[in-house]
Design a protein around this motif. Sequence first.
Motif, PDB file in Angstrom:
ATOM      1  N   TYR A  46      33.884  52.073  30.317  1.00 13.27           N
ATOM      2  CA  TYR A  46      33.565  50.995  31.243  1.00 13.27           C
ATOM      3  C   TYR A  46      33.541  49.648  30.522  1.00 13.27           C
ATOM      4  O   TYR A  46      33.270  49.568  29.325  1.00 13.27           O
ATOM      5  N   LEU A  47      33.841  48.609  31.271  1.00 13.96           N
ATOM      6  CA  LEU A  47      33.784  47.261  30.721  1.00 13.96           C
ATOM      7  C   LEU A  47      32.331  46.918  30.419  1.00 13.96           C
ATOM      8  O   LEU A  47      31.484  46.920  31.322  1.00 13.96           O
ATOM      9  N   LEU A  48      32.029  46.622  29.166  1.00 12.01           N
ATOM     10  CA  LEU A  48      30.658  46.345  28.741  1.00 12.01           C
ATOM     11  C   LEU A  48      30.558  44.881  28.332  1.00 12.01           C
ATOM     12  O   LEU A  48      31.153  44.457  27.344  1.00 12.01           O
ATOM     13  N   VAL A  49      29.813  44.118  29.130  1.00  8.22           N
ATOM     14  CA  VAL A  49      29.639  42.680  28.917  1.00  8.22           C
ATOM     15  C   VAL A  49      28.176  42.413  28.584  1.00  8.22           C
ATOM     16  O   VAL A  49      27.283  42.820  29.322  1.00  8.22           O
ATOM     17  N   ASP A  50      27.928  41.744  27.486  1.00  7.18           N
ATOM     18  CA  ASP A  50      26.577  41.319  27.113  1.00  7.18           C
ATOM     19  C   ASP A  50      26.588  39.798  27.107  1.00  7.18           C
ATOM     20  O   ASP A  50      27.307  39.177  26.319  1.00  7.18           O
ATOM     21  N   THR A 132      37.883  35.978  33.773  1.00  6.49           N
ATOM     22  CA  THR A 132      37.717  37.414  33.992  1.00  6.49           C
ATOM     23  C   THR A 132      39.036  38.147  33.721  1.00  6.49           C
ATOM     24  O   THR A 132      39.018  39.284  33.232  1.00  6.49           O
ATOM     25  N   ASP A 133      40.149  37.517  34.025  1.00  4.67           N
ATOM     26  CA  ASP A 133      41.449  38.140  33.721  1.00  4.67           C
ATOM     27  C   ASP A 133      41.608  38.344  32.218  1.00  4.67           C
ATOM     28  O   ASP A 133      42.131  39.375  31.776  1.00  4.67           O
ATOM     29  N   ASP A 134      41.175  37.351  31.431  1.00  6.50           N
ATOM     30  CA  ASP A 134      41.260  37.489  29.974  1.00  6.50           C
ATOM     31  C   ASP A 134      40.432  38.676  29.488  1.00  6.50           C
ATOM     32  O   ASP A 134      40.863  39.430  28.609  1.00  6.50           O
ATOM     33  N   ILE A 135      39.234  38.839  30.055  1.00  2.00           N
ATOM     34  CA  ILE A 135      38.360  39.936  29.648  1.00  2.00           C
ATOM     35  C   ILE A 135      39.066  41.275  29.857  1.00  2.00           C
ATOM     36  O   ILE A 135      39.099  42.136  28.965  1.00  2.00           O
ATOM     37  N   ARG A 136      39.628  41.459  31.028  1.00  2.00           N
ATOM     38  CA  ARG A 136      40.293  42.729  31.345  1.00  2.00           C
ATOM     39  C   ARG A 136      41.551  42.928  30.517  1.00  2.00           C
ATOM     40  O   ARG A 136      41.819  44.033  30.019  1.00  2.00           O
ATOM     41  N   SER A 137      42.322  41.869  30.346  1.00  2.00           N
ATOM     42  CA  SER A 137      43.551  41.970  29.563  1.00  2.00           C
ATOM     43  C   SER A 137      43.255  42.303  28.104  1.00  2.00           C
ATOM     44  O   SER A 137      43.925  43.139  27.495  1.00  2.00           O
ATOM     45  N   ASN A 138      42.244  41.664  27.546  1.00  5.32           N
ATOM     46  CA  ASN A 138      41.879  41.940  26.153  1.00  5.32           C
ATOM     47  C   ASN A 138      41.455  43.388  25.975  1.00  5.32           C
ATOM     48  O   ASN A 138      41.809  44.030  24.973  1.00  5.32           O
ATOM     49  N   LYS A 139      40.687  43.906  26.932  1.00 13.64           N
ATOM     50  CA  LYS A 139      40.263  45.309  26.830  1.00 13.64           C
ATOM     51  C   LYS A 139      41.472  46.243  26.845  1.00 13.64           C
ATOM     52  O   LYS A 139      41.535  47.209  26.070  1.00 13.64           O
ATOM     53  N   GLU A 140      42.412  45.958  27.717  1.00 13.01           N
ATOM     54  CA  GLU A 140      43.617  46.785  27.794  1.00 13.01           C
ATOM     55  C   GLU A 140      44.382  46.781  26.473  1.00 13.01           C
ATOM     56  O   GLU A 140      45.009  47.780  26.105  1.00 13.01           O
ATOM     57  N   GLN A 141      44.301  45.658  25.760  1.00 10.56           N
ATOM     58  CA  GLN A 141      45.000  45.542  24.474  1.00 10.56           C
ATOM     59  C   GLN A 141      44.165  46.030  23.289  1.00 10.56           C
ATOM     60  O   GLN A 141      44.609  45.954  22.143  1.00 10.56           O
ATOM     61  N   ASN A 392      28.694  43.881  37.603  1.00 11.65           N
ATOM     62  CA  ASN A 392      27.960  42.875  38.378  1.00 11.65           C
ATOM     63  C   ASN A 392      28.199  41.474  37.851  1.00 11.65           C
ATOM     64  O   ASN A 392      28.382  40.524  38.626  1.00 11.65           O
ATOM     65  N   LEU A 393      28.183  41.330  36.529  1.00  8.33           N
ATOM     66  CA  LEU A 393      28.437  40.017  35.937  1.00  8.33           C
ATOM     67  C   LEU A 393      29.850  39.547  36.256  1.00  8.33           C
ATOM     68  O   LEU A 393      30.070  38.371  36.606  1.00  8.33           O
ATOM     69  N   MET A 394      30.813  40.451  36.183  1.00  8.16           N
ATOM     70  CA  MET A 394      32.202  40.078  36.471  1.00  8.16           C
ATOM     71  C   MET A 394      32.344  39.659  37.928  1.00  8.16           C
ATOM     72  O   MET A 394      33.108  38.735  38.249  1.00  8.16           O
ATOM     73  N   ARG A 395      31.623  40.302  38.821  1.00  6.90           N
ATOM     74  CA  ARG A 395      31.662  39.920  40.238  1.00  6.90           C
ATOM     75  C   ARG A 395      31.182  38.479  40.427  1.00  6.90           C
ATOM     76  O   ARG A 395      31.820  37.680  41.118  1.00  6.90           O
ATOM     77  N   VAL A 396      30.082  38.117  39.774  1.00  7.67           N
ATOM     78  CA  VAL A 396      29.569  36.749  39.870  1.00  7.67           C
ATOM     79  C   VAL A 396      30.561  35.771  39.265  1.00  7.67           C
ATOM     80  O   VAL A 396      30.866  34.718  39.857  1.00  7.67           O
ATOM     81  N   TRP A 397      31.069  36.088  38.083  1.00  4.75           N
ATOM     82  CA  TRP A 397      32.007  35.192  37.407  1.00  4.75           C
ATOM     83  C   TRP A 397      33.240  34.960  38.271  1.00  4.75           C
ATOM     84  O   TRP A 397      33.736  33.829  38.392  1.00  4.75           O
ATOM     85  N   GLU A 401      34.778  31.495  39.684  1.00  4.77           N
ATOM     86  CA  GLU A 401      36.188  31.115  39.473  1.00  4.77           C
ATOM     87  C   GLU A 401      36.862  30.796  40.801  1.00  4.77           C
ATOM     88  O   GLU A 401      37.583  29.793  40.919  1.00  4.77           O
ATOM     89  N   ASP A 402      36.651  31.664  41.790  1.00  5.51           N
ATOM     90  CA  ASP A 402      37.314  31.459  43.092  1.00  5.51           C
ATOM     91  C   ASP A 402      36.870  30.165  43.761  1.00  5.51           C
ATOM     92  O   ASP A 402      37.681  29.432  44.344  1.00  5.51           O
ATOM     93  N   TYR A 403      35.579  29.871  43.661  1.00  6.57           N
ATOM     94  CA  TYR A 403      35.061  28.627  44.257  1.00  6.57           C
ATOM     95  C   TYR A 403      35.697  27.412  43.579  1.00  6.57           C
ATOM     96  O   TYR A 403      36.104  26.450  44.235  1.00  6.57           O
TER      97      TYR A 403
END
Length: 407
Positions: A46-50, A132-141, A392-397, A401-403
Amino acid sequence: MFKSLIAASVLAVITGCATAAQPTEGNAEQAKYTASDKAERLAKEYLLVDTHIDVPYRIHDKWEDVTEATAEGDFDYPRAVEGGLDAPFMSIYIPASYEQSGGSVQLAHELIDGMEALVARAPDKFAMAYSTDDIRSNKEQGLMSIALGMENGTPIEGDLDNLHMFYERGIRYITLAHSLSNHISDSSYDIRRQWDGLSPFGKELVKEMNKVGVMVDVSHISDEAFYQAVEISDVPVIASHSSLRSYTPGFERNMSDDMLKALAENEGVIQINFGSSFLAEQANRYRDMMKKRINAVKEQYGEDSDEAKRRIKDIEANNPYPFATLDTVLDHIDHVRDLIGVEHIGIGSDYDGVGDSLPVGLKDVSTYPNLVQGLMDRGYSDKEIEMILGGNLMRVWEQVEDYAETH
C-alpha cells in the motif's frame, strides 16, 4: 533537534539519565511488537505517506548521509525501505524565533536545497514529488518520493508572492504557525493571543493557498485559528502531526473532540503524531512533575549542595520517562475512527522531530509494519489500513489540486 517546546523541555529534564529512561525491561516490551508477514507485505504494497519527518533540519544542523544507513536519527533510506515508506513529507522547519530575527526565507531555501541535493545524490533511491501523480509514479518506479511541507509560515513574510515562490520550489503544505504566534496565526503554545485566531493576512493567505494548491496545515495553531481556518478554507485541511486532547487533557497542541468533528465536516484528515508527550497524559505531564520535584529539593537543600545533587539523581533514576506504546497510538486511531470515521485518519509521525520520546514499538521508520499489525489485530480491514497509511491524505491532496486547477 527538538522542535516543540514541550519535547525540548521534557528531554532537557531527562538528559543525562538515558539509562534510567530506557530500562532493560523496555527492550522486552519493544520486542513484543512483532509484525507478521502479512503486515510487512501490506506496509510495502500500500502507498505509505507520512506527512511529517524532520530530516531537513536534522541534517542541516548535523549532516548525515541518509541515503545510507545512519547511526543517528529516526530516518534513513534502508530503514525507510524496511518499513515500507513511500512518501515522507520532509518538514521545512523554521524555528519560531525567525519571526523576529529575520532570515527565515534563506533558511527555508537552504532546507529545500538540502532535499534536492539528497535526491541528486541518490537518483536511484529518491525522487522529488510535487503532486499526487508524482507520488504514484515514483512508487511504480521503485523510488521513494520526497515531498515538502513548510512547518511555520514565517517565511511568507506577509507577501503572497512568497507563497507562490515556495509553491514553485515544491512546498505542498504550510503549518501556519509553530511554537509562538506569528504574522499569520496565534499558536497553541503561546499564551499571547494577538490575533484571536488568524490575522487578517492569515485569513487572506488561507484563501490564496486554496487557489495555489497548497494544503492548509492546522497543527500547532490555536483553537480559534483552527476554527477560522476550516471555515475559510474551501477545501479540506490537514493536521499534519497532531494527536488527541482527550488523552492529554489541557494540552491545546492536540485536537479536541469538537475540533475533530469540525475537521470531519471539512472532509480533512488528522495525521497522528507518534511523540509520547502527544499520546499519553503521564508523558505529557512528566516535565512539569519532574521540574516541581527537583525545584523542591533545590529549595530545601540548596541548589549546589551535595545532598541536593544526590536526591535529584535518585529522583531521575526512580522516575524514568514514561514512554507511550504502539497500543497508545492505536487508541488514538480508534478514537478518531469511532468519533468521525476512518476516512479522516493518517500518519504524521514527527520522526526526527520529537527526540527520544518515541513510543515503544514505533521507534523509527522501519517500524510501520508494527502499526499495520496493530491495526490488523484490532479488526481494521485491509481497505481501512490502506486508507490510514496514505489513501486519506492522497484524497485530500487531490481535492486541493483539483480546486487549484479551476480557480
